[in-house]
Design a protein around this motif. Structure first.
Motif, mmCIF file in Angstrom:
data_model
loop_
_atom_site.group_PDB
_atom_site.id
_atom_site.type_symbol
_atom_site.label_atom_id
_atom_site.label_comp_id
_atom_site.label_asym_id
_atom_site.label_seq_id
_atom_site.Cartn_x
_atom_site.Cartn_y
_atom_site.Cartn_z
ATOM 1 N N VAL A 119 10.491 -44.051 52.166
ATOM 2 C CA VAL A 119 10.870 -42.866 52.938
ATOM 3 C C VAL A 119 10.532 -41.626 52.111
ATOM 4 C CG1 VAL A 119 12.763 -41.630 54.050
ATOM 5 C CG2 VAL A 119 12.726 -44.141 54.073
ATOM 6 N N VAL A 120 9.649 -40.792 52.638
ATOM 7 C CA VAL A 120 9.204 -39.600 51.915
ATOM 8 C C VAL A 120 9.749 -38.352 52.595
ATOM 9 C CG1 VAL A 120 7.226 -38.256 51.115
ATOM 10 C CG2 VAL A 120 7.095 -40.757 51.172
ATOM 11 N N MET A 121 10.494 -37.559 51.830
ATOM 12 C CA MET A 121 11.025 -36.288 52.322
ATOM 13 C C MET A 121 9.980 -35.204 52.129
ATOM 14 S SD MET A 121 14.752 -37.184 50.863
ATOM 15 C CE MET A 121 14.223 -38.846 50.441
ATOM 16 N N ASP A 122 9.261 -34.900 53.195
ATOM 17 C CA ASP A 122 8.111 -33.983 53.141
ATOM 18 C C ASP A 122 8.550 -32.586 53.584
ATOM 19 O OD1 ASP A 122 5.684 -32.732 53.203
ATOM 20 O OD2 ASP A 122 4.763 -34.087 54.669
ATOM 21 N N ASN A 123 8.747 -31.690 52.603
ATOM 22 C CA ASN A 123 9.107 -30.311 52.943
ATOM 23 C C ASN A 123 7.954 -29.342 52.706
ATOM 24 O OD1 ASN A 123 9.094 -30.090 50.135
ATOM 25 N ND2 ASN A 123 11.321 -30.157 49.964
ATOM 26 N N ARG A 124 6.779 -29.894 52.353
ATOM 27 C CA ARG A 124 5.550 -29.122 52.197
ATOM 28 C C ARG A 124 5.657 -28.022 51.145
ATOM 29 N NH1 ARG A 124 3.784 -28.833 58.650
ATOM 30 N NH2 ARG A 124 3.260 -31.048 58.817
ATOM 31 N N ILE A 125 6.419 -28.326 50.090
ATOM 32 C CA ILE A 125 6.576 -27.381 48.994
ATOM 33 C C ILE A 125 7.217 -28.103 47.812
ATOM 34 C CG2 ILE A 125 8.926 -26.551 49.515
ATOM 35 C CD1 ILE A 125 7.802 -23.692 49.003
ATOM 36 N N TYR A 126 7.022 -27.563 46.607
ATOM 37 C CA TYR A 126 7.778 -28.048 45.455
ATOM 38 C C TYR A 126 9.085 -27.256 45.412
ATOM 39 C CZ TYR A 126 3.931 -30.763 43.439
ATOM 40 O OH TYR A 126 2.955 -31.708 43.207
ATOM 41 N N GLY A 127 10.176 -27.886 45.824
ATOM 42 C CA GLY A 127 11.449 -27.182 45.908
ATOM 43 C C GLY A 127 12.200 -27.124 44.593
ATOM 44 N N LEU A 128 12.219 -28.236 43.857
ATOM 45 C CA LEU A 128 13.020 -28.297 42.637
ATOM 46 C C LEU A 128 12.522 -27.313 41.580
ATOM 47 C CD1 LEU A 128 15.410 -29.852 41.337
ATOM 48 C CD2 LEU A 128 13.693 -31.342 40.280
ATOM 49 N N THR A 129 11.208 -27.095 41.536
ATOM 50 C CA THR A 129 10.627 -26.175 40.550
ATOM 51 C C THR A 129 10.418 -24.777 41.115
ATOM 52 O OG1 THR A 129 8.453 -27.111 41.077
ATOM 53 C CG2 THR A 129 9.569 -27.949 39.118
ATOM 54 N N LYS A 130 11.099 -24.494 42.220
ATOM 55 C CA LYS A 130 11.248 -23.132 42.742
ATOM 56 C C LYS A 130 10.067 -22.596 43.545
ATOM 57 C CE LYS A 130 15.308 -22.984 40.846
ATOM 58 N NZ LYS A 130 15.389 -24.404 40.439
ATOM 59 N N GLY A 131 9.424 -23.473 44.336
ATOM 60 C CA GLY A 131 8.586 -22.960 45.397
ATOM 61 C C GLY A 131 7.096 -22.861 45.196
ATOM 62 N N GLN A 132 6.484 -23.833 44.502
ATOM 63 C CA GLN A 132 5.033 -23.857 44.398
ATOM 64 C C GLN A 132 4.442 -24.668 45.559
ATOM 65 O OE1 GLN A 132 7.028 -25.082 41.893
ATOM 66 N NE2 GLN A 132 7.075 -23.261 40.590
ATOM 67 N N ALA A 133 3.154 -24.448 45.833
ATOM 68 C CA ALA A 133 2.486 -25.206 46.886
ATOM 69 C C ALA A 133 2.401 -26.675 46.492
ATOM 70 C CB ALA A 133 1.092 -24.645 47.120
ATOM 71 N N SER A 134 2.636 -27.557 47.468
ATOM 72 C CA SER A 134 2.590 -29.000 47.238
ATOM 73 C C SER A 134 1.332 -29.582 47.886
ATOM 74 C CB SER A 134 3.841 -29.661 47.828
ATOM 75 O OG SER A 134 3.654 -29.925 49.213
ATOM 76 N N PRO A 135 1.080 -30.884 47.739
ATOM 77 C CA PRO A 135 -0.103 -31.483 48.359
ATOM 78 C C PRO A 135 -0.147 -31.337 49.879
ATOM 79 C CG PRO A 135 0.779 -32.957 46.700
ATOM 80 C CD PRO A 135 1.780 -31.855 46.857
ATOM 81 N N THR A 136 1.011 -31.183 50.538
ATOM 82 C CA THR A 136 1.011 -31.080 51.992
ATOM 83 C C THR A 136 1.195 -29.644 52.494
ATOM 84 O OG1 THR A 136 3.377 -31.633 52.029
ATOM 85 C CG2 THR A 136 1.818 -33.450 52.342
ATOM 86 N N SER A 137 1.179 -28.666 51.587
ATOM 87 C CA SER A 137 1.303 -27.265 52.007
ATOM 88 C C SER A 137 0.062 -26.833 52.789
ATOM 89 C CB SER A 137 1.466 -26.348 50.791
ATOM 90 O OG SER A 137 2.672 -26.592 50.115
ATOM 91 N N ARG A 138 0.261 -25.899 53.711
ATOM 92 C CA ARG A 138 -0.861 -25.364 54.478
ATOM 93 C C ARG A 138 -1.825 -24.628 53.541
ATOM 94 N NH1 ARG A 138 1.257 -24.287 60.040
ATOM 95 N NH2 ARG A 138 3.404 -25.073 60.094
ATOM 96 N N SER A 139 -3.094 -24.564 53.936
ATOM 97 C CA SER A 139 -4.110 -23.950 53.084
ATOM 98 C C SER A 139 -3.883 -22.461 52.862
ATOM 99 C CB SER A 139 -5.504 -24.175 53.663
ATOM 100 O OG SER A 139 -5.608 -23.569 54.949
ATOM 101 N N ASP A 140 -3.135 -21.807 53.768
ATOM 102 C CA ASP A 140 -2.869 -20.371 53.634
ATOM 103 C C ASP A 140 -1.418 -20.083 53.249
ATOM 104 O OD1 ASP A 140 -1.712 -21.173 55.995
ATOM 105 O OD2 ASP A 140 -2.514 -19.540 57.217
ATOM 106 N N PHE A 141 -0.714 -21.103 52.775
ATOM 107 C CA PHE A 141 0.700 -20.939 52.447
ATOM 108 C C PHE A 141 0.858 -20.137 51.155
ATOM 109 C CE2 PHE A 141 4.808 -22.497 50.730
ATOM 110 C CZ PHE A 141 5.622 -22.124 51.779
ATOM 111 N N GLU A 142 1.465 -18.977 51.238
ATOM 112 C CA GLU A 142 1.583 -18.075 50.098
ATOM 113 C C GLU A 142 2.818 -18.403 49.256
ATOM 114 O OE1 GLU A 142 1.586 -14.115 51.624
ATOM 115 O OE2 GLU A 142 -0.371 -14.328 52.604
ATOM 116 N N THR A 143 2.595 -18.585 47.963
ATOM 117 C CA THR A 143 3.692 -18.828 47.025
ATOM 118 C C THR A 143 3.464 -17.955 45.789
ATOM 119 O OG1 THR A 143 2.679 -20.574 45.686
ATOM 120 C CG2 THR A 143 3.672 -21.245 47.776
ATOM 121 N N SER A 144 4.400 -18.031 44.849
ATOM 122 C CA SER A 144 4.264 -17.227 43.635
ATOM 123 C C SER A 144 3.056 -17.633 42.805
ATOM 124 C CB SER A 144 5.539 -17.348 42.785
ATOM 125 O OG SER A 144 5.766 -18.707 42.434
#
Length: 287
Positions: A119-144
């Motif tokens: 079971v994979v919890m896919d939130n499309r972001i790295y949450g624990l490390t405070k919001g970097q783009a993850s492998p499933t993030s959209r190509s235009d998803f803006e992060t720090s």
């Protein structure tokens, strides 16, 4: 296994430290309900987790558990199931844990078809490390760290699973409690590797893939009359980038788990002295 186990029996006395509103609450509740509904209990259940917001799920659930290292939860789960085929093994992870550093293990866990659920919890972001783009993030998803977006297409874990020979592929939404539970139940009951990608919104760092977004866009395959046994239909659903789907996408009802192929019906956690050479060959082949 007890027939009167309730999902609350799978709750530990540890309080989750997830952000209020995190999708992982709903994901975990569905996992516990599915385990109870399929006749399992904490004494015959082993939960393995990796790193990330999902990593402590074994602490929050009352069962045998192991909190592994980043991307390595699946080989641990496979090892547990090979050694103890009589217990229920469930591996939990996130999109960063499973589809980045753990992607190689994911491919081989899929193709081996060990009888366990993932079971994979896919939130499309790295949450624990405070919001970097993850492998499933959209190509235009803006992060720090990606102020103009990753500028690369997101990983499609469903397509990766299908191409690797998956025998069970499903997708659910943490907020749709009943359907999410039903889908995880189906993964548990499948004879083989049951893979469920769960849309589990991050309310703190992802303001795009929200609860409202999924409620407005999700298409339930059960309501569409989808046949999960039809490989070509499953492929079309998986490659449809215009829609978000939930339900059992593909299932091979003729699936034969790896352990059955190898006649591993006994408890292998106790290998006697002087084990036959073919048993040791099997261990070397697997690892």
């Amino acid at each position: 296994m007890s027939s009167d186990v309730r999902f609350t029996d799978f709750k530990s006395d540890k309080q989750p430290t997830w952000c209020p509103g995190c999708g992982d609450f709903g994901t975990m509740n569905g996992m516990m309900k599915a385990l109870a509904n399929t006749g399992n209990d904490p004494d015959n259940t082993f939960v393995v987790a990796g790193i990330g917001c999902s990593g402590k799920i074994g602490t929050y659930m009352h069962s045998y558990a192991l909190h592994g290292v980043h991307g390595r939860a699946l080989p641990v789960g496979a090892g547990v199931k090979m050694a103890r085929p009589d217990i229920e093994v469930m591996v939990a992870g996130g999109d960063g844990d499973g589809y980045s550093i753990g992607s190689g293990h994911f491919i081989h866990a899929v193709r081996r078809n060990v009888d366990m659920s993932y079971v994979v919890m896919d939130n499309r972001i790295y949450g624990l490390t405070k919001g970097q783009a993850s492998p499933t993030s959209r190509s235009d998803f803006e992060t720090s760290t990606t102020p103009e977006g990753p500028k690369q297409p997101p990983v499609n874990p469903l397509a990766l699973a299908l191409a690797s020979g998956a025998t069970f592929i499903a997708q659910s939404f943490a907020s749709d409690a009943m359907r999410h539970t039903e889908i995880v139940e189906a993964a548990i009951e499948h004879d083989g590797f049951g893979f469920v990608n769960v849309f589990s919104p991050c309310v703190t760092f992802n303001d795009v893939d929200t609860y409202d977004y999924f409620r407005d866009t999700l298409v339930d395959l059960q309501e569409e009359g989808h046949d999960p046994n039809d490989y070509d239909d499953a492929k079309d659903v998986i490659l449809d980038s215009d829609k978000e789907y939930q339900g059992v996408i593909y299932q091979d009802d003729e699936s034969v788990p790896y352990g059955q192929h190898q006649n591993l019906g006994a408890n292998m956690s106790e290998i006697p002295d002087g084990a036959p050479e073919d048993a040791m060959d099997l261990v070397r082949e697997f690892y």
